[in-house]
Design an enzyme around this catalytic site. Structure first.
Site, PDB file in Angstrom:
ATOM      1  N   HIS A   1       0.859   0.579  14.789  1.00 39.13           N
ATOM      2  CA  HIS A   1       0.461  -0.746  15.206  1.00 39.13           C
ATOM      3  C   HIS A   1       1.303  -1.825  14.194  1.00 39.13           C
ATOM      4  O   HIS A   1       1.191  -1.440  13.028  1.00 39.13           O
ATOM      5  CB  HIS A   1      -1.021  -0.901  15.115  1.00 39.13           C
ATOM      6  CG  HIS A   1      -1.702  -0.322  16.255  1.00 39.13           C
ATOM      7  ND1 HIS A   1      -2.173  -0.968  17.377  1.00 39.13           N
ATOM      8  CD2 HIS A   1      -2.267   0.971  16.379  1.00 39.13           C
ATOM      9  CE1 HIS A   1      -2.904  -0.398  18.248  1.00 39.13           C
ATOM     10  NE2 HIS A   1      -2.981   1.075  17.614  1.00 39.13           N
TER      11      HIS A   1
ATOM     12  N   THR B   1       5.655  12.591   6.781  1.00 39.24           N
ATOM     13  CA  THR B   1       6.460  11.385   6.801  1.00 39.24           C
ATOM     14  C   THR B   1       7.584  11.275   7.017  1.00 39.24           C
ATOM     15  O   THR B   1       8.519  10.137   7.437  1.00 39.24           O
ATOM     16  CB  THR B   1       5.958  10.630   5.489  1.00 39.24           C
ATOM     17  OG1 THR B   1       6.486  11.068   4.459  1.00 39.24           O
ATOM     18  CG2 THR B   1       4.380  10.311   5.675  1.00 39.24           C
TER      19      THR B   1
ATOM     20  N   ARG C   1       6.007  17.638   1.397  1.00 34.02           N
ATOM     21  CA  ARG C   1       7.426  17.825   0.905  1.00 34.02           C
ATOM     22  C   ARG C   1       7.927  19.283   1.070  1.00 34.02           C
ATOM     23  O   ARG C   1       7.060  20.274   1.357  1.00 34.02           O
ATOM     24  CB  ARG C   1       7.360  17.614  -0.628  1.00 34.02           C
ATOM     25  CG  ARG C   1       6.444  18.493  -1.454  1.00 34.02           C
ATOM     26  CD  ARG C   1       6.387  17.965  -2.653  1.00 34.02           C
ATOM     27  NE  ARG C   1       5.157  19.056  -3.708  1.00 34.02           N
ATOM     28  CZ  ARG C   1       5.591  20.041  -4.133  1.00 34.02           C
ATOM     29  NH1 ARG C   1       6.845  20.527  -3.735  1.00 34.02           N
ATOM     30  NH2 ARG C   1       4.811  20.785  -4.672  1.00 34.02           N
TER      31      ARG C   1
ATOM     32  N   LYS D   1       9.502  25.535   0.374  1.00 36.69           N
ATOM     33  CA  LYS D   1      10.287  26.848   0.463  1.00 36.69           C
ATOM     34  C   LYS D   1      11.371  26.770   1.551  1.00 36.69           C
ATOM     35  O   LYS D   1      11.072  25.860   2.613  1.00 36.69           O
ATOM     36  CB  LYS D   1       9.310  27.997   1.002  1.00 36.69           C
ATOM     37  CG  LYS D   1       9.730  29.289   1.124  1.00 36.69           C
ATOM     38  CD  LYS D   1       8.569  30.419   1.442  1.00 36.69           C
ATOM     39  CE  LYS D   1       9.104  31.549   1.139  1.00 36.69           C
ATOM     40  NZ  LYS D   1       8.083  32.749   1.551  1.00 36.69           N
TER      41      LYS D   1
END
Length: 200
Positions: free
Chosen positions: A124, A176, A191, A194
């Site tokens: 949005h 993200t 993140r 491995k």
């Protein structure tokens, strides 16, 4: 005549576009009207041996593409929404219980999504503080989940993300940014923890 050509024609006629949108979508419920849902088997593409459980909420109006490949399944109480972008699911893929998929999203072959996952390509808009958020519209950025990916329970995959082949997303992760192939990602925000070595 393809759907993209029809959409381009409707851009030149906003009144007709509003009328068609009203006829197809229940504005309060933000889902296709009951008579459109009855016709869904005629315009959805379902591969041989695929299964979508009856409790799945299929918000798939006909002006966007929905397809599911052979021997894939969408499990109970999930929600599939292609109102703002196509949803394409490959072969031998499992969409687990209580998943939410909001297009445009492409999910590859042999993908396993555990329970309670959200994959959304929709945001949005909110940057204009003089207007209510619900007056500012939405934006989309396609999500791509490549072949042979496993996503753990309650993970969230946000707009514009590509998850590479044979990657694992840990339970509860919020993705993200892109995840390269053969990687394991975890955390909020996710993140890489491995790298996996392909066996040759």
């Amino acid at each position: 005549m393809n759907n993209e050509h029809i959409r381009q024609q409707l851009q030149g006629s906003p009144q007709l576009k509003r009328l068609l949108d009203w006829l197809i979508m229940n504005q309060r419920d933000a889902r296709p009207r009951w008579y459109v849902r009855l016709l869904a088997p005629l315009y959805q593409q379902r591969g041989r041996g695929s299964k979508i459980y009856r409790s799945v909420r299929m918000d798939t109006p006909p002006y966007r593409r929905f397809s599911i490949g052979g021997k894939s399944v969408v499990e109970s109480y999930s929600c599939i929404n292609n109102a703002v972008g196509d949803v394409v699911i490959g072969d031998h893929t499992r969409i687990g219980l209580h998943n939410t998929i909001i297009g445009p999203v492409t999910i590859g072959n042999h993908v396993n999504l555990a329970q309670g996952i959200t994959v959304t390509a929709l945001n949005h808009n909110f940057s204009d503080a003089r207007k209510r958020i619900d007056q500012q519209g939405v934006s989309t950025a396609a999500v791509i989940i490549s072949d042979d990916v496993w996503i753990g329970a309650k993970a969230v995959v946000l707009p514009g993300v590509t998850i590479g082949r044979h990657s694992v997303i840990a339970a509860g992760a919020v993705v993200t940014k892109d995840v390269p192939p053969y990687s394991v990602a975890a955390g909020v925000p996710a993140r890489i923890i491995k790298h996996l070595t392909p066996i040759t």
